[in-house]
Design an enzyme around this catalytic site. Sequence first.
Site, short mmCIF file in Angstrom:
data_model
loop_
_atom_site.label_atom_id
_atom_site.label_comp_id
_atom_site.label_asym_id
_atom_site.label_seq_id
_atom_site.Cartn_x
_atom_site.Cartn_y
_atom_site.Cartn_z
N GLY A 41 -27.12 -29.72 -32.99
CA GLY A 41 -26.67 -31.07 -33.25
C GLY A 41 -26.08 -31.74 -32.03
CB CYS A 42 -24.72 -30.61 -28.91
SG CYS A 42 -23.19 -30.20 -29.74
CB ALA A 43 -27.68 -34.95 -26.84
CB SER A 44 -25.19 -31.55 -23.68
OG SER A 44 -25.13 -32.86 -23.20
N GLY A 92 -22.35 -34.80 -31.35
CA GLY A 92 -22.20 -33.45 -30.80
C GLY A 92 -20.78 -32.92 -30.97
#
Length: 143
Positions: A50-53, A125
């Site tokens: 769920g985190c872009a990074s 995120g």
Amino acid sequence: MKTTAAFDEIADNLSFLDDWEDRYRYIIELGQELAPLSDDERNADNKVHGCASQVWLVTESEAKDDGTVLTFRGDSDAMIVRGLVAIVLALYSGRMAADIAETDALPILDSIGLREHLSTQRSNGLAAMVKRLQADAQAATQA
């Protein structure tokens, strides 16, 4: 909700900074102070979805007479996100699993103006990190 001394110090330091550019620099500095995770710890089990990074969180537990204390470590491949990891760890790490499971960090983080100054992806995120740590805490209370 009771916060930790480490989190309170971060909140106080942020309150003294006038603009968000300075606050972002401070958040990045917090991330730079985190000990990096080993390559072995950067695995699928520790990865936060769920985190872009890329974000990894490691949960360690210690049984005490009155419950389980959880300690968290984390890392990210993005500087600002690594700082967000440091803030979340300051709020949750070293606390009883039951307290963590019952503590919604998002209103606390909102009280310092954090999410309103993040992009939607980073805010999502951050919520994913909180959800992950709360799930680990919930699991520890049932173990």
